[in-house]
Design a protein around this motif. Structure first.
Motif, PDB file in Angstrom:
ATOM      1  N   PHE A 155       0.833  -1.211   0.000  1.00  0.00           N
ATOM      2  CA  PHE A 155       0.000   0.000   0.000  1.00  0.00           C
ATOM      3  C   PHE A 155       0.864   1.257   0.000  1.00  0.00           C
ATOM      4  O   PHE A 155       1.873   1.321   0.706  1.00  0.00           O
ATOM      5  N   ALA A 156       0.452   2.269  -0.752  1.00  0.00           N
ATOM      6  CA  ALA A 156       1.187   3.541  -0.801  1.00  0.00           C
ATOM      7  C   ALA A 156       1.008   4.305   0.499  1.00  0.00           C
ATOM      8  O   ALA A 156       1.886   5.062   0.924  1.00  0.00           O
ATOM      9  N   GLU A 157      -0.119   4.098   1.176  1.00  0.00           N
ATOM     10  CA  GLU A 157      -0.434   4.841   2.406  1.00  0.00           C
ATOM     11  C   GLU A 157      -1.092   3.900   3.398  1.00  0.00           C
ATOM     12  O   GLU A 157      -1.978   3.122   3.016  1.00  0.00           O
ATOM     13  N   CYS A 158      -0.643   3.906   4.635  1.00  0.00           N
ATOM     14  CA  CYS A 158      -1.193   3.027   5.675  1.00  0.00           C
ATOM     15  C   CYS A 158      -1.509   3.867   6.901  1.00  0.00           C
ATOM     16  O   CYS A 158      -0.694   4.694   7.325  1.00  0.00           O
ATOM     17  N   ARG A 159      -2.693   3.629   7.463  1.00  0.00           N
ATOM     18  CA  ARG A 159      -3.058   4.315   8.708  1.00  0.00           C
ATOM     19  C   ARG A 159      -3.617   3.264   9.659  1.00  0.00           C
ATOM     20  O   ARG A 159      -4.459   2.448   9.271  1.00  0.00           O
TER      21      ARG A 159
END
Ligand code: APR
Length: 238
Positions: A214-218
Motif C-alpha cells: 500500500f502507498a499509504e497506511c493508517r
C-alpha cells in the motif's frame, strides 16, 4: 480530484466494534473452530447439521439488537452518497451492517448470512431464522435442500469480473479491516496498483499481510480511521 473512481474493500475488522467477531485475531472465530469443520463444501456434505449450527450461531449474533452499524459503516455510506465519482464498495463480510448503515449498493463477495440458497432450484431467499437439514426452500418448497448463501473455502467468490473491472479502472483503492490473508481479496491491492494510476490506502488496526503493497497506511480502530479518512475525502478533496 472529486471525480476519482474509488474501490473500497472491507473485512471483518470494520464490524468488530459493532460486536461481531473477526476470524484471525486472538479472540477470532478460527481461534475456536477449524475452517475444515464448518466452512467448506466437504464439511457440509459430511455434517450439514454442524455447519447449519455454526451459521445459526452467527446469524443469531448478527440479529442481536445490540449489534448495529458503527461510525465506520456510516462514514462509508456517506462517502457513497456524497462522492461525485463512482464508488464501488466490496465486502468480504457476510453481515448486513453496510446495508443497515445506508450504503446504497455493495458487493458481498463471500455471500450473505441472512440469505439461503436452494440446491434444488438455485434460488437465493432472505433467511433470518435458524436453518436445519429439514428447512424448506421458500421458492420451490423442496425439503432439506437449503444451505446458507455464503461462499465457503474452495468455492468461487461472487461477482469477481465486476470487481476486477472496477480495480482496473480505479484511481483510489482503500482496504479496511482485513488481514490480507485470503485470496482473491488479498490480491486486490496488486490489481489496483497494476492499473498504473491508483493510489492505495490501508486502514486497519495493525499492518496486514499485504501492508507493504500500500502507498499509504493508517492504523487504529475503524471507527476513528474511516470517518477521518472520509472527512478528508469530502472536504479536502484528497
Ligand atoms: N478496526 C480496524 N481493524 C480491525 C479492528 C478494528 N476495530 N479489529 C480488528 N481489525 C483488523 C485486524 O487487525 C485484522 O487485520 O481486522 C482484520 C481482520 O482480519 P481477519 O480476522 O482475517 O478477517 P478478514 O480479513 O475479513 O478475513 C477474510 O477470511 O475466514 C475468511 O471468509 C472469511 O471473509 C473472511 C476472510
Amino acid at each position: 480530484m472529486k471525480d476519482r473512481r474509488i474501490v473500497i474493500l472491507t473485512g471483518a475488522g470494520i464490524s468488530k466494534e459493532s460486536g461481531l467477531d473477526t476470524f484471525r485475531d486472538p479472540d477470532g472465530i478460527w481461534a475456536r473452530l477449524r475452517i475444515e469443520d464448518v466452512a467448506t463444501p466437504e464439511a457440509f456434505a459430511r455434517a450439514p447439521g454442524r455447519v447449519h449450527d455454526f451459521y445459526n450461531y452467527r446469524r443469531s449474533g448478527l440479529l442481536d439488537p445490540a449489534v448495529a452499524p458503527n461510525a465506520a459503516h456510516l462514514a462509508l455510506a456517506r462517502l457513497q452518497q456524497d462522492w461525485p465519482g463512482e464508488v464501488l464498495l466490496v465486502t468480504q463480510n457476510i453481515d448486513d451492517l453496510h446495508e443497515r448503515a445506508g450504503s446504497p449498493a455493495l458487493i458481498h463477495m463471500h455471500g450473505e448470512l441472512l440469505k439461503a440458497r436452494c440446491l434444488a432450484c438455485g434460488s437465493v431467499s432472505p433467511w433470518r431464522e435458524a436453518m436445519t437439514v429439514d428447512s424448506l426452500c421458500p421458492a420451490c418448497g423442496a425439503d432439506g435442500t437449503l444451505r446458507v448463501h455464503v461462499v465457503w473455502f474452495g468455492e468461487m467468490p461472487l461477482e469477481m469480473e465486476r470487481i476486477y473491472d472496477a480495480l482496473a479502472a480505479c484511481d483510489l483503492f482503500v482496504s479496511i479491516g482485513t488481514s490480507g490473508n485470503v485470496y482473491p481479496a488479498a490480491g486486490f491491492v496488486a490489481e489496483a496498483r497494476g492499473n498504473g494510476r491508483a493510489h492505495t490506502v490501508e486502514l486497519n488496526l495493525e499492518p496486514s499481510e499485504s501492508h507493504s503493497l500500500f502507498a499509504e497506511c493508517r492504523y487504529g480502530p475503524a471507527t476513528q480511521q474511516v470517518p477521518a479518512f472520509v472527512e478528508e475525502m469530502l472536504h479536502d478533496g484528497r
